[in-house]
Design an enzyme around this catalytic site. Sequence first.
Site, PDB file in Angstrom:
ATOM      1  N   ALA A   9     -11.166  13.284  41.270  1.00 30.69           N
ATOM      2  CA  ALA A   9     -10.758  11.868  41.344  1.00 30.69           C
ATOM      3  C   ALA A   9      -9.270  11.683  41.065  1.00 30.69           C
ATOM      4  O   ALA A   9      -8.831  10.579  40.773  1.00 30.69           O
ATOM      5  CB  ALA A   9     -11.595  11.038  40.371  1.00 30.69           C
ATOM      6  N   GLY A  12      -6.925  10.994  46.799  1.00 30.84           N
ATOM      7  CA  GLY A  12      -7.768  10.914  47.994  1.00 30.84           C
ATOM      8  C   GLY A  12      -9.073  10.172  47.812  1.00 30.84           C
ATOM      9  O   GLY A  12      -9.148   9.121  47.176  1.00 30.84           O
ATOM     10  N   ARG A  33      -8.102  18.665  37.968  1.00 27.44           N
ATOM     11  CA  ARG A  33      -7.280  19.583  37.167  1.00 27.44           C
ATOM     12  C   ARG A  33      -5.958  18.962  36.744  1.00 27.44           C
ATOM     13  O   ARG A  33      -5.334  19.405  35.788  1.00 27.44           O
ATOM     14  CB  ARG A  33      -6.994  20.871  37.975  1.00 27.44           C
ATOM     15  CG  ARG A  33      -8.207  21.725  38.244  1.00 27.44           C
ATOM     16  CD  ARG A  33      -7.904  22.725  39.353  1.00 27.44           C
ATOM     17  NE  ARG A  33      -7.488  22.028  40.567  1.00 27.44           N
ATOM     18  CZ  ARG A  33      -7.042  22.597  41.655  1.00 27.44           C
ATOM     19  NH1 ARG A  33      -6.914  23.912  41.695  1.00 27.44           N
ATOM     20  NH2 ARG A  33      -6.706  21.869  42.706  1.00 27.44           N
ATOM     21  N   ASP A  59     -11.489  22.911  35.887  1.00 24.21           N
ATOM     22  CA  ASP A  59     -11.480  23.500  37.222  1.00 24.21           C
ATOM     23  C   ASP A  59     -12.928  23.785  37.608  1.00 24.21           C
ATOM     24  O   ASP A  59     -13.619  24.535  36.907  1.00 24.21           O
ATOM     25  CB  ASP A  59     -10.657  24.805  37.165  1.00 24.21           C
ATOM     26  CG  ASP A  59     -10.430  25.415  38.530  1.00 24.21           C
ATOM     27  OD1 ASP A  59     -11.306  25.285  39.413  1.00 24.21           O
ATOM     28  OD2 ASP A  59      -9.366  26.039  38.714  1.00 24.21           O
ATOM     29  N   SER A 139     -18.332  17.136  55.684  1.00 20.56           N
ATOM     30  CA  SER A 139     -17.237  16.963  56.653  1.00 20.56           C
ATOM     31  C   SER A 139     -17.853  17.053  58.043  1.00 20.56           C
ATOM     32  O   SER A 139     -18.962  17.585  58.216  1.00 20.56           O
ATOM     33  CB  SER A 139     -16.227  18.098  56.460  1.00 20.56           C
ATOM     34  OG  SER A 139     -15.303  18.147  57.526  1.00 20.56           O
ATOM     35  N   TYR A 152     -13.207  27.370  55.905  1.00 21.17           N
ATOM     36  CA  TYR A 152     -13.402  25.971  55.480  1.00 21.17           C
ATOM     37  C   TYR A 152     -14.676  25.418  56.125  1.00 21.17           C
ATOM     38  O   TYR A 152     -15.518  24.817  55.444  1.00 21.17           O
ATOM     39  CB  TYR A 152     -12.188  25.107  55.860  1.00 21.17           C
ATOM     40  CG  TYR A 152     -12.399  23.657  55.481  1.00 21.17           C
ATOM     41  CD1 TYR A 152     -12.406  23.270  54.139  1.00 21.17           C
ATOM     42  CD2 TYR A 152     -12.648  22.684  56.448  1.00 21.17           C
ATOM     43  CE1 TYR A 152     -12.635  21.947  53.781  1.00 21.17           C
ATOM     44  CE2 TYR A 152     -12.876  21.360  56.099  1.00 21.17           C
ATOM     45  CZ  TYR A 152     -12.868  21.000  54.760  1.00 21.17           C
ATOM     46  OH  TYR A 152     -13.107  19.685  54.399  1.00 21.17           O
ATOM     47  N   LYS A 156     -18.256  24.046  54.463  1.00 23.95           N
ATOM     48  CA  LYS A 156     -18.822  22.704  54.668  1.00 23.95           C
ATOM     49  C   LYS A 156     -20.187  22.793  55.377  1.00 23.95           C
ATOM     50  O   LYS A 156     -21.045  21.930  55.160  1.00 23.95           O
ATOM     51  CB  LYS A 156     -17.835  21.820  55.440  1.00 23.95           C
ATOM     52  CG  LYS A 156     -16.609  21.439  54.599  1.00 23.95           C
ATOM     53  CD  LYS A 156     -16.987  20.616  53.358  1.00 23.95           C
ATOM     54  CE  LYS A 156     -15.796  20.188  52.526  1.00 23.95           C
ATOM     55  NZ  LYS A 156     -16.159  19.381  51.353  1.00 23.95           N
ATOM     56  N   THR A 187      -5.081  11.970  53.441  1.00 24.07           N
ATOM     57  CA  THR A 187      -5.045  12.052  51.965  1.00 24.07           C
ATOM     58  C   THR A 187      -4.072  13.188  51.631  1.00 24.07           C
ATOM     59  O   THR A 187      -3.262  13.559  52.480  1.00 24.07           O
ATOM     60  CB  THR A 187      -6.449  12.406  51.411  1.00 24.07           C
ATOM     61  OG1 THR A 187      -6.806  13.694  51.950  1.00 24.07           O
ATOM     62  CG2 THR A 187      -7.506  11.387  51.789  1.00 24.07           C
ATOM     63  N   PHE A 189      -5.137  16.093  51.539  1.00 17.87           N
ATOM     64  CA  PHE A 189      -5.882  17.222  52.096  1.00 17.87           C
ATOM     65  C   PHE A 189      -4.990  18.197  52.900  1.00 17.87           C
ATOM     66  O   PHE A 189      -5.007  19.404  52.661  1.00 17.87           O
ATOM     67  CB  PHE A 189      -7.018  16.670  52.970  1.00 17.87           C
ATOM     68  CG  PHE A 189      -7.868  17.693  53.655  1.00 17.87           C
ATOM     69  CD1 PHE A 189      -8.917  18.306  52.981  1.00 17.87           C
ATOM     70  CD2 PHE A 189      -7.627  18.051  54.973  1.00 17.87           C
ATOM     71  CE1 PHE A 189      -9.721  19.252  53.617  1.00 17.87           C
ATOM     72  CE2 PHE A 189      -8.423  18.994  55.613  1.00 17.87           C
ATOM     73  CZ  PHE A 189      -9.469  19.596  54.937  1.00 17.87           C
TER      74      PHE A 189
END
Length: 251
Positions: A9, A12, A33, A59, A139, A152, A156, A187, A189
């Site tokens: 949080a 993004g 983090r 983390d 995603s 990635y 997902k 964001t 990202f």
Amino acid sequence: MKVIFITGATSGFGEAIARTLAKQNVHMVITGRTEDKLRKVAVEIEASTQTKVLPLVFDVRDPKACEEAISNMPQEFREVDVLINNAGLAVELNPVQNGLLDDWERMIDTNVKGLLYVTRLISPGMVERKRGHIINIGSTASHEVYYGGNVYCATKHAVLALTKAMRTDFLPYNIKVTQISPGAAETNFSLVRFKGDSARADKVYEGYDPLVAQDIADVVEFVLSRPPHVCLNEIIMTPTAQFNGVIHKEK
Ligand code: NDP
Ligand code: 8X3
């Protein structure tokens, strides 16, 4: 008091989700983090709403840190009603033959193992209370692959498998599980993916209107507003200019 737990949080989607759901005056745990950013979000939410916020810095890749943070939460935050597994990232866009092992491990450890560690710690209470809602942020990459997206996309895809598995495992316990699967959203990202190269990151969002974090927060709010007998299993959402991994860009 309803307790909502949101991972990732500090920016993004996670930050927008926290700020949006805080208007419901709940108890909220937010994690990440980056301590200063997390504390700033917590202070701003508490200053503008009746929501009480517990910022937890850890983390998600570290199972001991997850356990220490979550098992030491004050009593008033312990009975989590809603877990939003949002923390995640992509690193680089290399074809498999050029991939860096460290990049792969960051993605697998965060997006898959981190989501599992947090869920493992929070779900037993939901099972015991026969009440809860887990929202996993997947995603469009849970459904498709694209050039250089290999690991990635695999993480997902794994999130979608875990969403279905959790739905199956938690069926006897009145626990809802929902996956929200966004396409391209502007964001941090891409800045994270391209390791701070802002020119490369900006290019991702040129020539069309990408989603913004608030779009995802609005959908989370809607998902949580359904009556007890309704579980939205998955929502796939993209910019209007994107479908099946293709983004139509104006030249
Ligand atoms: P951001 O980079 O803006 O936010 C990512 C959040 O995850 C940050 O709060 C970050 O916090 C946290 N995070 C990352 N790694 C860790 C870690 N190891 N431990 C704890 N927290 C961590 O990206 P988005 O908001 O876009 O991404 C949120 C989720 O949405 C991710 O799972 C992403 O894969 C997914 N997604 C994003 C899309 C997009 O186009 N933007 C589209 C579809 C899905 P900190 O760095 O402080 O730890
Ligand atoms: C993030 C969006 O297009 O990189 O999940 O898959 S994309």
